[in-house]
Scaffold this active site. Structure first.
Site, PDB file in Angstrom:
ATOM      1  N   GLN A  90      -3.172  -0.184  -1.552  1.00 55.24           N
ATOM      2  CA  GLN A  90      -1.783   0.082  -1.927  1.00 55.24           C
ATOM      3  C   GLN A  90      -1.843   1.245  -2.908  1.00 55.24           C
ATOM      4  O   GLN A  90      -2.413   1.118  -3.989  1.00 55.24           O
ATOM      5  CB  GLN A  90      -1.179  -1.174  -2.580  1.00 55.24           C
ATOM      6  CG  GLN A  90       0.336  -1.108  -2.774  1.00 55.24           C
ATOM      7  CD  GLN A  90       0.741  -0.527  -4.116  1.00 55.24           C
ATOM      8  OE1 GLN A  90       0.392   0.598  -4.421  1.00 55.24           O
ATOM      9  NE2 GLN A  90       1.494  -1.281  -4.891  1.00 55.24           N
ATOM     10  N   THR A  91      -1.283   2.389  -2.535  1.00 53.60           N
ATOM     11  CA  THR A  91      -1.536   3.624  -3.277  1.00 53.60           C
ATOM     12  C   THR A  91      -0.416   4.041  -4.228  1.00 53.60           C
ATOM     13  O   THR A  91      -0.457   5.137  -4.777  1.00 53.60           O
ATOM     14  CB  THR A  91      -1.820   4.783  -2.298  1.00 53.60           C
ATOM     15  OG1 THR A  91      -0.736   4.895  -1.365  1.00 53.60           O
ATOM     16  CG2 THR A  91      -3.120   4.527  -1.540  1.00 53.60           C
ATOM     17  N   ASP A  92       0.584   3.183  -4.424  1.00 53.94           N
ATOM     18  CA  ASP A  92       1.661   3.483  -5.366  1.00 53.94           C
ATOM     19  C   ASP A  92       1.372   2.765  -6.683  1.00 53.94           C
ATOM     20  O   ASP A  92       1.467   1.542  -6.754  1.00 53.94           O
ATOM     21  CB  ASP A  92       2.999   3.027  -4.793  1.00 53.94           C
ATOM     22  CG  ASP A  92       4.175   3.385  -5.705  1.00 53.94           C
ATOM     23  OD1 ASP A  92       3.935   3.934  -6.801  1.00 53.94           O
ATOM     24  OD2 ASP A  92       5.327   3.119  -5.319  1.00 53.94           O
ATOM     25  N   PRO A  93       1.008   3.504  -7.737  1.00 53.30           N
ATOM     26  CA  PRO A  93       0.613   2.864  -8.995  1.00 53.30           C
ATOM     27  C   PRO A  93       1.778   2.527  -9.932  1.00 53.30           C
ATOM     28  O   PRO A  93       1.578   2.288 -11.115  1.00 53.30           O
ATOM     29  CB  PRO A  93      -0.289   3.926  -9.633  1.00 53.30           C
ATOM     30  CG  PRO A  93       0.339   5.213  -9.199  1.00 53.30           C
ATOM     31  CD  PRO A  93       0.877   4.968  -7.800  1.00 53.30           C
TER      32      PRO A  93
END
Length: 256
Positions: free
Chosen positions: A95-98
């Protein structure tokens, strides 16, 4: 960067894909009770609407100020760093949305709830098999300059025709980013780190001297890893980062 952003914006609007990513993460994390992922409600979801169960809790950075003891902040930060490395090197699906509000803390159960899987990326085994030893080399510092340059070239960060100025900046930046895993700085105090400030001059040099853009996977990956570092900083976590990295390294299933 604009091409990657365009792809991500379209991906964020694909609710059927997000539903599948949510289901996949729920399955991947099922054996880890400290993490909770919402169930998708298929009967109330469609191409234009995604419905999941409600997840209780508050954003982790706020919870760290209002709800957590020092030990709990360290535990939460440790598990989040473990999660980031496990997603990349074990699941090969991240999941690349921090966004900090995508990670919720429930003060009653001490669970970490993960929400919003609109931005997810699958990584190929060859990419991961090169990126893991690069991270290990960065963690071991300047003495691993040759290894850092080798894996950076293999991953497409470098072409082989870069100037000495560019190579020096690249290695300096890599070692700085790897410093939380340095054996001499364990456990690492993320609350006191200033990596982003220290790396600024090297980044400016690399923007000027770079001969090729990084491959597309790198943009979202580095955003997530930077977000993990920043979240650990905002929660004031002290984390045995090298121990986590070495454990992931020891358990890694190499494909080449």
């Amino acid at each position: 960067m604009l091409e990657v952003a365009q792809t991500e914006l379209l991906q964020e609007c694909d609710y059927e894909a997000e539903a599948q990513s949510t289901k996949k993460f729920k399955m991947l994390l099922a054996e880890y009770p400290e993490f909770s992922v919402p169930a998708v409600v298929p009967s109330l979801s469609s191409k234009r609407v995604l419905t999941t169960e409600w997840m209780s809790g508050v954003p982790i950075d706020r919870a760290a100020k209002e709800e957590m003891s020092v030990d709990e902040r360290d535990r939460v930060g440790t598990r989040l760093l473990w999660l980031s490395l496990t997603e990349l090197f074990t699941f090969r699906f991240m999941q690349t949305d921090p966004n900090w509000s995508n990670f919720l803390y429930d003060p009653r159960t001490h669970q970490l709830s993960l929400i919003d899987f609109g931005a997810c990326q699958q990584y190929g085994p060859q990419f991961v098999d090169s990126y893991l030893p690069l991270v290990r080399a960065c963690a071991d510092g300047e003495s691993q300059r040759d290894a850092i340059l080798h894996y950076s070239h293999e991953l497409g960060f470098l072409t082989g025709g870069e100037s000495r100025t560019m190579l020096d900046a690249h290695v300096n930046a890599a070692v700085l980013v790897g410093s939380p895993f340095d054996s001499r700085r364990q456990p690492f105090d993320f609350g006191a780190q200033d990596i982003s400030k220290r790396i600024a001059s090297d980044v400016a040099t690399m923007i000027k001297e770079r001969l090729t853009p990084p491959r597309s996977e790198i943009y979202t990956l580095h955003r997530r890893l930077n977000g993990c570092f920043q979240l650990a900083s905002r929660t004031g976590s002290t984390i045995p980062a090298r121990e986590i990295l070495l454990d992931v390294y020891a358990r890694h299933k190499w494909h080449v």
